[in-house]
Design a protein around this motif. Structure first.
Motif: not given
Length: 304
Positions: A105-120
Motif C-alpha cells: 500500500a505505501v508503495s502505491l500511495t502517500s495517503l495514510p494507511v489504516c489497518v483493521s484487526s481485532v487482535d491488538p
C-alpha cells in the motif's frame, strides 16, 4: 441486547516525509526499538505531527476512507483498491492487518494507511511496516460466523492497543448489534480510553425494500442513525461507515460525521477504472456537502 458497563472502566507529501515504510517512528513495542535515532523532543514532535496529519481531514469534516476489507488478503484486489483511493480523491485507505499488504500500500500511495484487526498484537508489525492508523473493527465478516463483540471485549481490546501503541491514531468501531443508547455509551467510554476516532456500522444488516435512491437511503439508515447518536455523545471525530453510497455520503456529514468509510461499493467492482470512478463520485459528493455546509454557515453569519 443488554449491556453491563458497571465496571469502573476508566497531506500526502507530508506523510512520506514523516514516515518511512520500514522505519515507522510510531512503532513503540517494548521488545523492539525503532531503528531511527531521535532525541526525545524530536520524536515527540514527529509523533504529534504524524497524528495531526492523519486526523487533519477528520477535523475538517472531509475524511473519505476506502476499505479493502479486514480479511481481504488478495494482493491484486488490495492494490486496485489502494490505487483507486489514491487516484479517486480519498483521504485514507483501510486494509487488512498484514505487513506485506502495508508495504504494498505505501508503495502505491502517500495517503495514510489504516489497518483493521481485532487482535491488538497484530498491529505491531503493520505499524512497523508503515501503517499510521489502526482500527479495531470491521466486524461484518465475523457476524456471518455468529461472532458478536460485547462492549466489555471492545473496551479490553482498546486498552490493550493503547498500551502497545500509545502514539498511533486509533479508530474503534461500535457494533450495530447494540441499541443506539448503548452505542453512544460505549463510544463515551472508548473516548475515555483514548480512542481518536469512533466508527459506526450497520449497512450489512440492512435489507432495503425499495430499489433506486430510496433503497440506497434505506441501506444507510442504521449507520446514519448511529452517526447522529454517537456524534452527540463524544467530542472526538465520528466516521460513518457501512452501507454508504454517493447518495448518502452527504447525509452522513449532516448527521454529524466527520468522515465516511466505504468498502463494498468500491472493493466489489471488477476493475480499477470502475473503482476510481466510484471513489471520485464519493469524493465529489463529500465535497458538495462540505461546500453547501460552508454556504449555510456564511448565510447564518450574515443574519447575525
Amino acid at each position: 441486547m443488554a449491556m453491563s458497563l458497571q465496571m469502573g472502566l476508566s497531506s500526502p507529501s507530508q506523510h512520506h516525509l514523516l514516515v518511512k515504510p520500514t522505519h515507522n517512528p510510531l512503532y513503540t513495542s517494548r521488545k523492539s526499538k525503532p531503528q531511527i535515532s531521535f532525541t526525545r523532543t524530536t520524536t515527540t514532535a514527529l509523533l504529534s505531527s504524524t497524528k495531526e496529519a492523519v486526523l487533519k481531514d477528520f477535523h475538517h469534516h472531509r475524511a473519505l476512507k476506502i476499505i479493502s476489507g479486514l480479511q481481504n488478503l488478495d494482493r491484486n484486489n488490495v492494490a486496485s483498491v489502494v490505487t483507486a483511493a489514491d487516484k479517486g480523491g480519498a483521504t485514507h485507505v483501510d486494509i487488512a492487518c498484514d505487513p506485506e499488504l502495508v508495504k504494498l500500500a505505501v508503495s502505491l500511495t502517500s495517503l495514510p494507511v489504516c489497518v483493521s484487526s481485532v487482535d491488538p498484537s497484530a498491529f505491531l508489525a503493520a505499524v512497523e511496516a508503515g501503517a499510521t492508523m489502526v482500527e479495531i473493527g470491521n466486524y461484518d465478516s465475523f457476524y456471518e460466523m455468529g461472532r458478536i463483540f460485547s462492549p466489555e471485549e471492545i473496551l479490553k481490546l482498546t486498552k490493550e492497543t493503547k498500551q502497545i501503541l500509545p502514539s498511533v491514531t486509533l479508530s474503534v468501531t461500535v457494533p450495530h448489534t447494540l441499541s443506539l443508547p448503548e452505542q453512544a455509551r460505549l463510544a463515551e467510554l472508548l473516548q475515555l480510553e483514548g480512542a481518536d476516532v469512533i466508527q459506526t456500522e450497520g449497512g450489512k444488516c440492512s435489507t432495503p425494500s425499495k430499489p433506486g435512491v430510496l433503497g440506497l437511503i434505506e441501506k444507510a439508515t442504521p449507520t446514519l442513525a448511529a452517526a447522529y447518536s454517537i456524534s452527540r455523545a463524544v467530542t472526538i471525530p465520528v466516521m460513518c461507515s457501512s452501507g454508504l453510497s454517493a447518495v448518502t455520503v452527504p447525509m452522513a456529514i449532516t448527521a454529524g460525521a466527520a468522515g465516511v468509510g466505504v468498502g463494498s461499493a468500491v472493493n466489489k467492482l471488477n476493475d480499477v477504472v470502475a473503482m476510481i470512478a466510484e471513489v471520485r463520485s464519493l469524493a465529489d459528493a463529500l465535497a458538495s456537502s462540505q461546500k453547501q455546509a460552508n454556504l449555510d454557515q456564511e448565510k447564518t453569519l450574515k443574519w447575525l
